[in-house]
Scaffold this motif. Structure first.
Motif: not given
Length: 171
Positions: A59-67, A96-114
């Protein structure tokens, strides 16, 4: 364990000279690698465990990506000469609504990097005039330069990297 200050309670001194702008941009540029190094090899159960009512690592990784969307908008506002920066949505509804646990960590990291690459591209393209522009940060009630915004982003990144480290220690 560190006694973490809540993000919204943090005080900032925006006094980094513009001569250090390239250094601050490198700090912002480096967060995807630091984040990947910290989390990419962790198991799903570790990534999604919540400790002490706080967000999980994922969720921390997802939050960074969201922001990243807010950081990019504010970067563009500063580059474009806006008088005020877009205000953050302080209840973190998106995360809170993003349900970041439903996504894989690789997907979240790639989105953050992009998304971060888009911000760094904007920061890299700033000229001397852009570095002198000021815009009001609503919550902090201060006028910020582009370098101040980049420091703020880097500090927010570090805040969540520390949260991730603390979660790992407690697991």
């Amino acid at each position: 364990m560190l006694d973490r200050a809540l993000w919204l309670d943090r005080q900032f001194r925006f006094d980094v000279p513009n001569s250090l702008y390239p250094n601050v941009v490198e700090r912002v540029r480096g967060t995807p690698a630091r984040l990947e190094d910290r989390v990419q090899h962790l198991s799903a159960s570790v990534l999604t465990s919540r400790v002490g009512g706080r967000w999980s690592i994922q969720e921390n990784v997802g939050h960074l990506t969201d922001l990243e969307l807010l950081w990019l908008r504010r970067t563009e506002e500063l580059l474009g000469g806006a008088e005020r920066l877009t205000a953050a949505e302080l209840s973190n509804t998106m995360t809170v609504r993003a349900q970041h646990h439903e996504r894989g960590i690789a997907e979240l990291l790639a989105a953050f990097r992009e998304r971060r690459a888009a911000i760094v591209k904007q920061l890299d393209g700033a000229d001397v005039e852009a570095l002198a522009r000021l815009a009001v940060h609503e919550r902090l009630g201060v006028r910020m330069r582009l370098i101040d915004h980049a420091v703020f982003v880097a500090e927010h990144d570090d805040h969540h990297l520390v949260s991730i480290t603390e979660t790992l220690r407690r697991l």
